[in-house]
Design a protein around this motif. Structure first.
Motif, PDB file in Angstrom:
ATOM      1  N   LEU A 568      39.929  40.804  25.055  1.00  0.00           N
ATOM      2  CA  LEU A 568      40.854  40.970  26.178  1.00  0.00           C
ATOM      3  C   LEU A 568      42.251  40.446  25.857  1.00  0.00           C
ATOM      4  O   LEU A 568      43.206  40.747  26.579  1.00  0.00           O
ATOM      5  N   GLY A 569      42.364  39.644  24.803  1.00  0.00           N
ATOM      6  CA  GLY A 569      43.657  39.037  24.501  1.00  0.00           C
ATOM      7  C   GLY A 569      43.976  37.860  25.394  1.00  0.00           C
ATOM      8  O   GLY A 569      45.147  37.533  25.613  1.00  0.00           O
ATOM      9  N   LEU A 570      42.930  37.214  25.918  1.00  0.00           N
ATOM     10  CA  LEU A 570      43.105  36.042  26.772  1.00  0.00           C
ATOM     11  C   LEU A 570      42.571  34.818  26.040  1.00  0.00           C
ATOM     12  O   LEU A 570      41.490  34.863  25.447  1.00  0.00           O
ATOM     13  N   TYR A 571      43.336  33.710  26.141  1.00  0.00           N
ATOM     14  CA  TYR A 571      43.004  32.531  25.338  1.00  0.00           C
ATOM     15  C   TYR A 571      43.035  31.259  26.177  1.00  0.00           C
ATOM     16  O   TYR A 571      43.693  31.189  27.227  1.00  0.00           O
ATOM     17  N   ASN A 572      42.319  30.279  25.679  1.00  0.00           N
ATOM     18  CA  ASN A 572      42.245  28.975  26.330  1.00  0.00           C
ATOM     19  C   ASN A 572      43.652  28.464  26.652  1.00  0.00           C
ATOM     20  O   ASN A 572      44.485  28.311  25.764  1.00  0.00           O
ATOM     21  N   GLY A 573      43.917  28.188  27.931  1.00  0.00           N
ATOM     22  CA  GLY A 573      45.224  27.699  28.353  1.00  0.00           C
ATOM     23  C   GLY A 573      46.093  28.738  29.025  1.00  0.00           C
ATOM     24  O   GLY A 573      47.088  28.387  29.675  1.00  0.00           O
ATOM     25  N   ASP A 574      45.762  30.029  28.891  1.00  0.00           N
ATOM     26  CA  ASP A 574      46.538  31.078  29.560  1.00  0.00           C
ATOM     27  C   ASP A 574      46.407  30.939  31.075  1.00  0.00           C
ATOM     28  O   ASP A 574      45.321  30.684  31.603  1.00  0.00           O
ATOM     29  N   ILE A 575      47.522  31.154  31.779  1.00  0.00           N
ATOM     30  CA  ILE A 575      47.526  31.037  33.243  1.00  0.00           C
ATOM     31  C   ILE A 575      47.872  32.388  33.854  1.00  0.00           C
ATOM     32  O   ILE A 575      48.832  33.039  33.449  1.00  0.00           O
ATOM     33  N   GLY A 576      47.077  32.796  34.824  1.00  0.00           N
ATOM     34  CA  GLY A 576      47.320  34.054  35.531  1.00  0.00           C
ATOM     35  C   GLY A 576      47.283  33.858  37.032  1.00  0.00           C
ATOM     36  O   GLY A 576      46.868  32.805  37.528  1.00  0.00           O
ATOM     37  N   LEU A 577      47.722  34.894  37.753  1.00  0.00           N
ATOM     38  CA  LEU A 577      47.723  34.853  39.215  1.00  0.00           C
ATOM     39  C   LEU A 577      46.858  35.978  39.765  1.00  0.00           C
ATOM     40  O   LEU A 577      46.952  37.123  39.310  1.00  0.00           O
ATOM     41  N   CYS A 578      46.036  35.645  40.745  1.00  0.00           N
ATOM     42  CA  CYS A 578      45.232  36.645  41.446  1.00  0.00           C
ATOM     43  C   CYS A 578      46.094  37.247  42.558  1.00  0.00           C
ATOM     44  O   CYS A 578      46.570  36.526  43.443  1.00  0.00           O
ATOM     45  N   LEU A 579      46.322  38.547  42.484  1.00  0.00           N
ATOM     46  CA  LEU A 579      47.166  39.243  43.458  1.00  0.00           C
ATOM     47  C   LEU A 579      46.483  40.527  43.905  1.00  0.00           C
ATOM     48  O   LEU A 579      45.598  41.045  43.217  1.00  0.00           O
ATOM     49  N   THR A 580      46.910  41.041  45.038  1.00  0.00           N
ATOM     50  CA  THR A 580      46.382  42.303  45.547  1.00  0.00           C
ATOM     51  C   THR A 580      47.191  43.460  44.986  1.00  0.00           C
ATOM     52  O   THR A 580      48.425  43.447  45.029  1.00  0.00           O
ATOM     53  N   ASP A 581      46.516  44.465  44.422  1.00  0.00           N
ATOM     54  CA  ASP A 581      47.236  45.615  43.877  1.00  0.00           C
ATOM     55  C   ASP A 581      47.527  46.625  44.988  1.00  0.00           C
ATOM     56  O   ASP A 581      47.254  46.388  46.172  1.00  0.00           O
ATOM     57  N   LYS A 582      48.088  47.761  44.608  1.00  0.00           N
ATOM     58  CA  LYS A 582      48.505  48.761  45.600  1.00  0.00           C
ATOM     59  C   LYS A 582      47.331  49.385  46.335  1.00  0.00           C
ATOM     60  O   LYS A 582      47.497  49.944  47.425  1.00  0.00           O
ATOM     61  N   GLN A 583      46.144  49.291  45.754  1.00  0.00           N
ATOM     62  CA  GLN A 583      44.937  49.822  46.414  1.00  0.00           C
ATOM     63  C   GLN A 583      44.243  48.758  47.266  1.00  0.00           C
ATOM     64  O   GLN A 583      43.169  49.000  47.820  1.00  0.00           O
ATOM     65  N   GLY A 584      44.852  47.576  47.346  1.00  0.00           N
ATOM     66  CA  GLY A 584      44.281  46.516  48.161  1.00  0.00           C
ATOM     67  C   GLY A 584      43.181  45.736  47.475  1.00  0.00           C
ATOM     68  O   GLY A 584      42.482  44.947  48.128  1.00  0.00           O
ATOM     69  N   LYS A 585      43.023  45.924  46.166  1.00  0.00           N
ATOM     70  CA  LYS A 585      41.993  45.209  45.429  1.00  0.00           C
ATOM     71  C   LYS A 585      42.597  44.022  44.683  1.00  0.00           C
ATOM     72  O   LYS A 585      43.755  44.053  44.267  1.00  0.00           O
ATOM     73  N   LEU A 586      41.780  42.986  44.509  1.00  0.00           N
ATOM     74  CA  LEU A 586      42.240  41.794  43.805  1.00  0.00           C
ATOM     75  C   LEU A 586      42.206  42.017  42.299  1.00  0.00           C
ATOM     76  O   LEU A 586      41.202  42.472  41.743  1.00  0.00           O
ATOM     77  N   ARG A 587      43.331  41.711  41.658  1.00  0.00           N
ATOM     78  CA  ARG A 587      43.445  41.754  40.208  1.00  0.00           C
ATOM     79  C   ARG A 587      44.077  40.441  39.747  1.00  0.00           C
ATOM     80  O   ARG A 587      44.798  39.791  40.498  1.00  0.00           O
ATOM     81  N   VAL A 588      43.818  40.060  38.509  1.00  0.00           N
ATOM     82  CA  VAL A 588      44.401  38.829  37.971  1.00  0.00           C
ATOM     83  C   VAL A 588      45.405  39.215  36.887  1.00  0.00           C
ATOM     84  O   VAL A 588      45.057  39.907  35.926  1.00  0.00           O
ATOM     85  N   TYR A 589      46.653  38.767  37.059  1.00  0.00           N
ATOM     86  CA  TYR A 589      47.766  39.182  36.204  1.00  0.00           C
ATOM     87  C   TYR A 589      48.150  38.060  35.238  1.00  0.00           C
ATOM     88  O   TYR A 589      48.341  36.909  35.646  1.00  0.00           O
ATOM     89  N   PHE A 590      48.303  38.430  33.962  1.00  0.00           N
ATOM     90  CA  PHE A 590      48.698  37.492  32.907  1.00  0.00           C
ATOM     91  C   PHE A 590      49.880  38.067  32.138  1.00  0.00           C
ATOM     92  O   PHE A 590      49.932  39.281  31.890  1.00  0.00           O
ATOM     93  N   GLU A 591      50.815  37.175  31.765  1.00  0.00           N
ATOM     94  CA  GLU A 591      51.856  37.593  30.833  1.00  0.00           C
ATOM     95  C   GLU A 591      51.304  37.451  29.427  1.00  0.00           C
ATOM     96  O   GLU A 591      50.879  36.369  29.021  1.00  0.00           O
ATOM     97  N   MET A 592      51.353  38.543  28.658  1.00  0.00           N
ATOM     98  CA  MET A 592      50.764  38.563  27.331  1.00  0.00           C
ATOM     99  C   MET A 592      51.798  38.140  26.286  1.00  0.00           C
ATOM    100  O   MET A 592      52.979  37.939  26.591  1.00  0.00           O
ATOM    101  N   SER A 593      51.360  38.019  25.038  1.00  0.00           N
ATOM    102  CA  SER A 593      52.231  37.511  23.981  1.00  0.00           C
ATOM    103  C   SER A 593      53.430  38.415  23.719  1.00  0.00           C
ATOM    104  O   SER A 593      54.462  37.961  23.220  1.00  0.00           O
ATOM    105  N   ASP A 594      53.325  39.729  24.044  1.00  0.00           N
ATOM    106  CA  ASP A 594      54.441  40.644  23.818  1.00  0.00           C
ATOM    107  C   ASP A 594      55.423  40.673  24.978  1.00  0.00           C
ATOM    108  O   ASP A 594      56.386  41.459  24.971  1.00  0.00           O
ATOM    109  N   GLY A 595      55.195  39.835  26.003  1.00  0.00           N
ATOM    110  CA  GLY A 595      56.101  39.769  27.142  1.00  0.00           C
ATOM    111  C   GLY A 595      55.708  40.673  28.293  1.00  0.00           C
ATOM    112  O   GLY A 595      56.247  40.547  29.401  1.00  0.00           O
ATOM    113  N   ASN A 596      54.776  41.600  28.057  1.00  0.00           N
ATOM    114  CA  ASN A 596      54.314  42.482  29.126  1.00  0.00           C
ATOM    115  C   ASN A 596      53.244  41.789  29.962  1.00  0.00           C
ATOM    116  O   ASN A 596      52.641  40.806  29.535  1.00  0.00           O
ATOM    117  N   VAL A 597      53.003  42.322  31.149  1.00  0.00           N
ATOM    118  CA  VAL A 597      51.995  41.766  32.051  1.00  0.00           C
ATOM    119  C   VAL A 597      50.783  42.688  32.076  1.00  0.00           C
ATOM    120  O   VAL A 597      50.922  43.903  32.231  1.00  0.00           O
TER     121      VAL A 597
END
Length: 689
Positions: A568-597
């Motif tokens: 998944l490209g997720l590592y110990n110490g990464d911090i993300g936020l649980c937010l509601t997407d446009k369909q009303g479902k919960l997703r967890v968003y992380f900023e990745m090493s390339d700067g994209n989310v």
């Protein structure tokens, strides 16, 4: 002896693994002294030491005997340990005669210390690799390029002058123009002319005469010195406190190297995913303002990865795809946050380094050491204040123009010629409250009265006792800190509000840091308090529609990854936020090493936990506009000078401390000690190639 050790284990004086290792040594034919020493060696490794100094054996035994209410002399006579009652020389001779100590034995005796043999090997590998200097490092026109890349930014100076007109001009020149000790130079510089230059300036260009009024031989920009050092030394260690410009310096250095060798293969790594992401972001930010050609910018890498990912983890083992037999394909390796790298991992990384490759270590030597054994960067930086050899000092002075370097030299070469300390912080003003406090802590000079005086004097510092009477203040701080990002989140829910990247940045403005995990002032307690406070304020919704059952997942929940997931490209110490997407479902968003989310279903995440509050260890490599640091209410061994320094220096503009200052002062006196012999190995300069 083993029966005695089993009694120690039953009383909590030994770990099971220490006892098992002792039993193994006994099975190999080790005598009681070797068996006991092996147990202590294993025990010391478990708390971060690389080796067991011989003189420590009797000290540890005394403590064990006291805990068991046993007479030390009687114990030694009973188990044929009389050499321990004599001296360390006799103890060492007895250990040297053991069948379990030697080149092919599980234990090794080197530099008057006992090792698990593989750890002695790791130390020697690191020393050999650091002292190895590949040839053909010479570059043309280095001085001109250094002068160009590290030219004085008069626009920056002019802005600071407009902001700081109230302070003394010598201090301003020391802060922003890298003027050396202004007291000693007061008779050499024409201060009236310098004052006149500033006062008559209408824009940045009007400050150009400062080139003549304050010549280079009156200044010392340590960023420029470190770049010159890295160009002329294939092994370079750049240490500096928070915000001293380590990554900015390295970006300029990479531009310098790649302009001479465009095809150079550069790899950048960090010990954690979060640190790698932070390094990538810092490099990208520096590239935006760097005065170099676009073609060179394209060659500078902006994506870092973890050390484990670079080496290639073999599933189900602690071995890597790249090693001493299959080297990495690179010409330069940059290791950021090197203080977090433990000794075995550093050794395995350096074993995979090609013989010709350059190596740059970045980190803060005064920060917390690695969670696992060793304090590699701290040991390496033992040479950082000793000065350069005569030849290296002259070389650096010629390249930078800073004449002061010629006067700070020693008579020998070696690791000292590969180290540079950055001494000015851009994260927070070193003359601010945070700056003075971190400096006092680092020097071990912060008693309760001195700390209280700083908190009283400076607006960027606030202190409260960590007791029940402070709970209301704590709750107000939590609301003040986390309300902004949660209100932004609600805008996102009601209409097309801020994107997840903006919310991640907003969340990162405030952070609660703890020294421990358990208790009311630990991670678990403060996470619970924060969720309760925010829920009562209507900023988060933890209550399910049916009944009063608390939800694990809710919009606005911050989570920290606690287990690496390379897929998944997720590592110990990464911090993300649980937010509601446009369909009303919960997703967890992380900023990745390339700067994209990137976003993930909550159920797909690897191990994780709520992270309104996190440990100081987990915060390394991060910075926050406002940091709330909570210390325990009693003396705890893990709370040391390095931990408090690391926590305080995460604050960029504001620090709020909840602590008993007397207990904090005791902790500041406790400097972390990790036994090793890496310094001794690095002193053997006759092994330099």
């Amino acid at each position: 002896m083993l029966n005695e050790l089993k009694k120690w284990k039953a009383q909590g004086l030994l770990r099971p693994i220490d006892l098992h290792f002792g039993a193994f040594i006994g099975q190999l034919g080790g005598d009681n002294l070797t068996l006991l020493s092996a147990v202590f060696c294993s025990e010391y490794l478990g708390v971060g030491h690389i080796c067991l100094p011989i003189e420590q054996i009797i000290i540890i035994l005394k403590k064990k005997c006291m805990a068991m209410h046993t007479d030390l002399q009687t114990f030694c006579l009973r188990y044929d340990l009389s050499c321990l009652l004599q001296n360390t020389v006799q103890t060492q001779r007895c250990l040297e005669a053991s069948i379990c100590v030697g080149d092919r034995a599980p234990l090794s005796l080197e530099y008057n210390a006992l090792y698990l043999r593989r750890y002695a090997k790791y130390e020697q590998i690191i020393a050999d690799k650091l002292l190895h200097q590949p040839q053909n490092l010479f570059m043309n026109d280095v001085k001109h390029q250094l002068d160009k890349l590290f030219a004085i930014d008069f626009h920056y100076i002019y802005e600071k002058w407009l902001q700081d007109k109230a302070q003394s001009l010598p201090l301003l020149c020391e802060k922003y123009l890298d003027v050396l000790s202004t007291n000693s130079l007061s008779k050499s510089l024409d201060w009236p002319a310098i004052q006149n230059c500033f006062e008559r300036a209408n824009d940045a260009l009007d400050l150009m005469p400062l080139h003549t009024l304050i010549p280079q031989n009156m200044r010392c920009d340590w960023q420029k010195v470190s770049a010159a050092l890295a160009v002329t030394s294939a092994r370079c260690v750049i240490s500096g406190g928070p915000g001293t410009g380590k990554t900015t310096t390295v970006t300029k250095l990479l531009a310098l190297l790649l302009s001479a060798q465009p095809n150079m293969i550069v790899k950048m790594v960090a010990p954690t995913g979060k640190a790698a992401t932070r390094l990538s972001a810092s490099i990208r930010e520096a590239l935006q303002v760097l005065p170099i050609d676009d073609e060179i910018k394209k060659n500078i890498p902006s994506d870092a990865c973890t050390i484990h990912r670079l080496l290639g983890v073999k599933a189900g083992s602690n071995h890597f795809r790249f090693n001493e037999n299959q080297r990495l394909h690179l010409d330069l390796l940059l290791i950021d946050e090197a203080s977090m790298v433990d000794l075995p991992l550093m050794a395995k990384l350096l074993m995979a380094l090609p013989e010709h490759a350059r190596l740059i270590l970045l980190g803060d030597k005064d920060q917390l050491s690695s969670v696992e054994a060793g304090a590699v960067l701290g040991d390496i930086c033992a040479f950082i204040d000793t000065g350069y050899s005569v030849g290296k000092a002259q070389q650096l002075a010629d390249l930078t123009g800073f004449e002061c370097l010629r006067n700070t030299h020693i008579d020998s070469s070696g690791m000292a010629d590969n180290c540079c300390l950055l001494q000015k912080s851009y994260r927070f003003d070193q003359y601010s409250g945070i700056g003075f406090l971190s400096n006092a802590i680092n020097k071990g000079q912060a008693n309760s009265e001195q700390v209280l005086a700083l908190f009283t004097q400076y607006d960027d510092l606030a202190h409260y006792e960590n007791n029940t009477s402070s709970q209301k203040i704590l709750q107000e701080m939590i609301l003040e800190g986390y309300r902004p990002y949660l209100l932004l989140m609600q805008e996102r829910l009601s209409h097309d509000g801020p994107c997840p990247k903006v919310l991640l940045k907003a969340f990162n403005c405030f952070q609660i840091l703890c020294a421990i995990r358990e208790g009311n002032w630990g991670v678990q307690g403060l996470n619970q308090i924060t969720e309760t406070v925010l829920s009562r304020a209507g900023l988060i919704d933890k209550v399910a529609e049916q009944g009063q059952n608390l939800q694990i997942w809710y919009s606005g929940r911050p989570v920290m990854i606690t287990q690496n997931n390379y897929h998944l490209g997720l590592y110990n110490g990464d911090i993300g936020l649980c937010l509601t997407d446009k369909q009303g479902k919960l997703r967890v968003y992380f900023e990745m090493s390339d700067g994209n989310v990137a976003d993930f279903q909550p159920s797909r995440l690897p191990g994780h936990e709520t992270s309104y509050a996190m440990t100081v260890h987990k915060s390394q490599g991060s910075e926050f506009e406002h940091t709330l640091l909570a210390l325990p209410t009693k003396v705890v061994p893990v709370v040391t000078r390095e931990l408090i320094y690391t926590g305080v220096t995460r604050a960029k503009k504001r620090l709020t401390l909840f602590a008993n200052l007397d207990i904090m002062a005791l902790a500041i006196k406790q400097k972390t000690l990790r036994y090793s012999r890496l310094v001794e190995r690095l002193k053997e300069t006759n092994r330099v190639n």
